[in-house]
Design an enzyme around this catalytic site. Structure first.
Site, PDB file in Angstrom:
ATOM      1  N   ASP A  73       3.667  -4.399   7.777  1.00 61.28           N
ATOM      2  CA  ASP A  73       1.839  -3.204   8.001  1.00 61.28           C
ATOM      3  C   ASP A  73       0.877  -4.376   7.650  1.00 61.28           C
ATOM      4  O   ASP A  73       0.801  -5.345   6.456  1.00 61.28           O
ATOM      5  CB  ASP A  73       1.520  -3.460   6.424  1.00 61.28           C
ATOM      6  CG  ASP A  73       0.268  -2.644   6.065  1.00 61.28           C
ATOM      7  OD1 ASP A  73      -0.798  -2.143   7.516  1.00 61.28           O
ATOM      8  OD2 ASP A  73       0.017  -1.471   4.994  1.00 61.28           O
ATOM      9  N   GLN A  93      -4.573  -5.147   6.892  1.00 58.56           N
ATOM     10  CA  GLN A  93      -5.210  -6.146   5.900  1.00 58.56           C
ATOM     11  C   GLN A  93      -5.375  -7.792   6.937  1.00 58.56           C
ATOM     12  O   GLN A  93      -6.235  -8.238   6.168  1.00 58.56           O
ATOM     13  CB  GLN A  93      -4.265  -6.738   4.399  1.00 58.56           C
ATOM     14  CG  GLN A  93      -4.878  -5.479   3.604  1.00 58.56           C
ATOM     15  CD  GLN A  93      -6.298  -5.023   3.530  1.00 58.56           C
ATOM     16  OE1 GLN A  93      -7.586  -5.625   3.934  1.00 58.56           O
ATOM     17  NE2 GLN A  93      -6.579  -3.565   3.467  1.00 58.56           N
ATOM     18  N   CYS A 113      -4.448   2.212  -3.513  1.00 63.50           N
ATOM     19  CA  CYS A 113      -3.388   2.910  -3.349  1.00 63.50           C
ATOM     20  C   CYS A 113      -2.275   1.742  -3.674  1.00 63.50           C
ATOM     21  O   CYS A 113      -1.515   2.069  -2.316  1.00 63.50           O
ATOM     22  CB  CYS A 113      -3.760   3.531  -1.593  1.00 63.50           C
ATOM     23  SG  CYS A 113      -5.431   4.627  -1.640  1.00 63.50           S
ATOM     24  N   LYS A 128      -9.529  -1.217  10.178  1.00 61.61           N
ATOM     25  CA  LYS A 128     -10.337  -2.625   9.324  1.00 61.61           C
ATOM     26  C   LYS A 128     -10.235  -3.664  10.455  1.00 61.61           C
ATOM     27  O   LYS A 128      -9.963  -4.653   9.966  1.00 61.61           O
ATOM     28  CB  LYS A 128      -8.997  -3.043   8.244  1.00 61.61           C
ATOM     29  CG  LYS A 128      -8.214  -0.755   7.456  1.00 61.61           C
ATOM     30  CD  LYS A 128      -7.529  -1.590   7.042  1.00 61.61           C
ATOM     31  CE  LYS A 128      -7.988   0.056   5.525  1.00 61.61           C
ATOM     32  NZ  LYS A 128      -6.942  -0.159   4.334  1.00 61.61           N
ATOM     33  N   HIS A 188       1.133  -1.116  -0.146  1.00 60.31           N
ATOM     34  CA  HIS A 188      -0.033  -0.206   0.158  1.00 60.31           C
ATOM     35  C   HIS A 188       0.838   0.525  -0.204  1.00 60.31           C
ATOM     36  O   HIS A 188       1.763   1.035   0.198  1.00 60.31           O
ATOM     37  CB  HIS A 188      -0.648  -0.398   1.090  1.00 60.31           C
ATOM     38  CG  HIS A 188      -1.913   0.906   1.392  1.00 60.31           C
ATOM     39  ND1 HIS A 188      -1.941   1.996   1.561  1.00 60.31           N
ATOM     40  CD2 HIS A 188      -3.896   1.070   1.021  1.00 60.31           C
ATOM     41  CE1 HIS A 188      -2.851   3.179   1.532  1.00 60.31           C
ATOM     42  NE2 HIS A 188      -3.619   2.428   1.121  1.00 60.31           N
TER      43      HIS A 188
END
Length: 479
Positions: A271, A274, A435, A297, A194
């Site tokens: 990251d 997700q 993104c 999220k 991202h």
């Protein structure tokens, strides 16, 4: 959840070693037919040699099989009753929410927790002597403890509250990065990232005269592990890595990649935006140096998230922002700073957001995570097979072990127009570059449609999407 080994070795399509052709090789005298889907230039590095492969394309003639109830039981209908937004209509149709990659819906427990904070519990936190300040501080620090529990660290002080993953990455880049990066140093960033885990590294690299180096993709969406090994070296200072791609659904072998980076003395930032809502995470087992996620999220409010950092790294990082909450003592001659994590949390935090985050993470921990993950895995497999029955649909990303992110193109339609047409039928998906422009560019794309699943989605949701796409495709073909 079974994660891919990521080493890019195997057989080619139809069992042949290497290559991408799906057809029988033509006679030597006949010219080779051009591939129906030529490999984009950005994936040309993966074209040669037996190390690289593509999975066999799904058989469009076989109807998908609906998933069965996972062993251990996951009552998706009971879960759905906790999410009020799932029971509204859009354009006269029941809402089908398939935009979870952008944000997840909120259970009533989160809505009630945020409402209760503002209705009866409003107060600032820390340093307050009155009852409401003490109550708000308790909820705030319990939220920190829940975030630590989610990520598998026994030390809540290794959790820094931020607005979300974007702010977390910027914090690390501007503190750790400014203190540790120099001329010629390298930051390896996967091509699946991202923008929030790419642009901050570009900014600090330009300032420090370092270099951002991409870790390339294989055609199925896995990270090229052979290339990764070749890229690592004595100049590598940090590896920035997604735990689950928001476009491809790929779940890289983070623990293995982290171990390799550590051999060269490099740090690893993961990251997890997700990932955390789809499967359990243990930063201790991953040995990640930094790990980030966004509350919105994982069923919590927007504007709140968390950065995990190993204590010794956080303590060595200079403050990013100055102000209240992050100080120990202030004078015009000298200012000393509070211990971590408060030293990295200048100003008044998003207290209502933390109340919601606390409720969301408690809600998630109250579920059978193994059964919930199994439900999502079965639904992802069902959706992948069901979408393969839509004529003209091309699915982007087929890495083994991927999460329920289904990015696709439909022949004869523009992705944004397609999303608008689905919206008229009450189906919410995302369209655009997500993104993650470098990830799409690797497939020669600038835009795509994306349906993304969460634990409250069902076979009915998938069937509604597939039926709508078949109708839209038929209209496009007729016109």
């Amino acid at each position: 959840m079974t994660t891919p080994d990521g080493f890019g070795r195997g057989t080619g399509i139809n069992g042949a070693p290497g290559g991408f052709s799906t057809a029988t090789a033509p006679p030597a005298t006949a010219p080779a037919a051009p591939p129906s889907n030529p490999l984009p230039e950005a994936l040309a590095h993966a074209a040669g040699g037996p190390r690289y492969w593509l999975p066999t394309r799904a058989d469009r003639s076989s109807p998908p099989t609906a998933p069965t109830t996972p062993t251990g039981g996951f009552d998706v209908e009971a879960v759905r009753r906790d999410f009020p937004q799932l029971h509204r209509e859009v354009n006269g149709r029941p809402l089908v929410w398939l935009d979870n990659g952008a944000t997840t819906l909120k259970p009533r427990q989160v809505v009630e927790a945020v409402g209760e904070h503002y209705a009866t519990g409003t107060s600032n936190v820390h340093r307050g002597a009155h009852t409401l300040a003490k109550q708000a501080t308790q909820i705030y620090e319990e939220g920190r403890a829940e975030a630590a529990k989610l990520l598998g660290t026994p030390d809540p002080d290794e959790i820094v509250f931020v607005r979300g993953t974007t702010e977390a990455v910027n914090l690390v880049a501007q503190t750790w990065g400014r203190a540790n990066l120099g001329v010629g140093d390298e930051i390896l960033v996967s091509a699946a990232e991202h923008h929030s885990n790419l642009v901050p590294w570009q900014l600090i690299a330009k300032e420090r005269r370092a270099r951002v180096v991409p870790i390339p993709l294989l055609p199925d969406g896995q990270l090229d592990q052979d290339a990764y090994r070749d890229l690592l070296g004595f100049r590598t200072k940090l590896v920035a890595l997604t735990h689950a791609s928001n476009v491809l659904g790929t779940v890289p072998p983070v623990a293995e990649m982290t171990a390799l980076a550590h051999r060269y003395g490099a740090k690893v930032l993961v990251d997890g935006a997700q990932a955390v809502s789809h499967f359990p995470v243990d930063v201790t087992a991953l040995d990640a140096d930094f790990y980030t996620f966004s509350g919105h999220k994982v069923f919590a409010p927007t504007g709140i998230g968390a950065l995990y950092g190993k204590r010794e790294l956080l303590e060595a990082m200079p403050p990013w922002q100055g102000g209240g909450n992050m100080i120990d003592a202030v004078s015009f001659t000298e200012t000393t700073y509070a211990p971590v994590p408060h030293r990295l949390e200048a100003g008044t935090g998003h207290i209502g957001g933390v109340a919601g985050l606390r409720a969301a993470l408690r809600y998630l921990s109250g579920l059978d995570r193994q059964a919930a993950t199994a439900h999502e895995e079965q639904l992802t497999a069902y959706a992948t097979a069901a979408l393969a029955t839509v004529p003209g649909l091309r699915l982007i990303g087929s890495a083994p072990g991927k999460i329920g992110v289904l990015t696709f193109l439909l022949a004869g339609t523009d992705p944004i127009a397609l999303a608008g047409a689905l919206d008229q039928q009450g189906i919410a998906i995302r369209a655009g570059h997500h993104c993650a422009q470098p990830a799409l560019a690797a497939y020669g794309l600038q835009s795509a449609a994306r349906a993304s699943l969460a634990l409250y989605n069902t076979v009915r949701d998938v069937d509604a999407l597939v039926t709508a796409l078949q109708g839209i495709q038929a209209e496009a073909a007729a016109s």
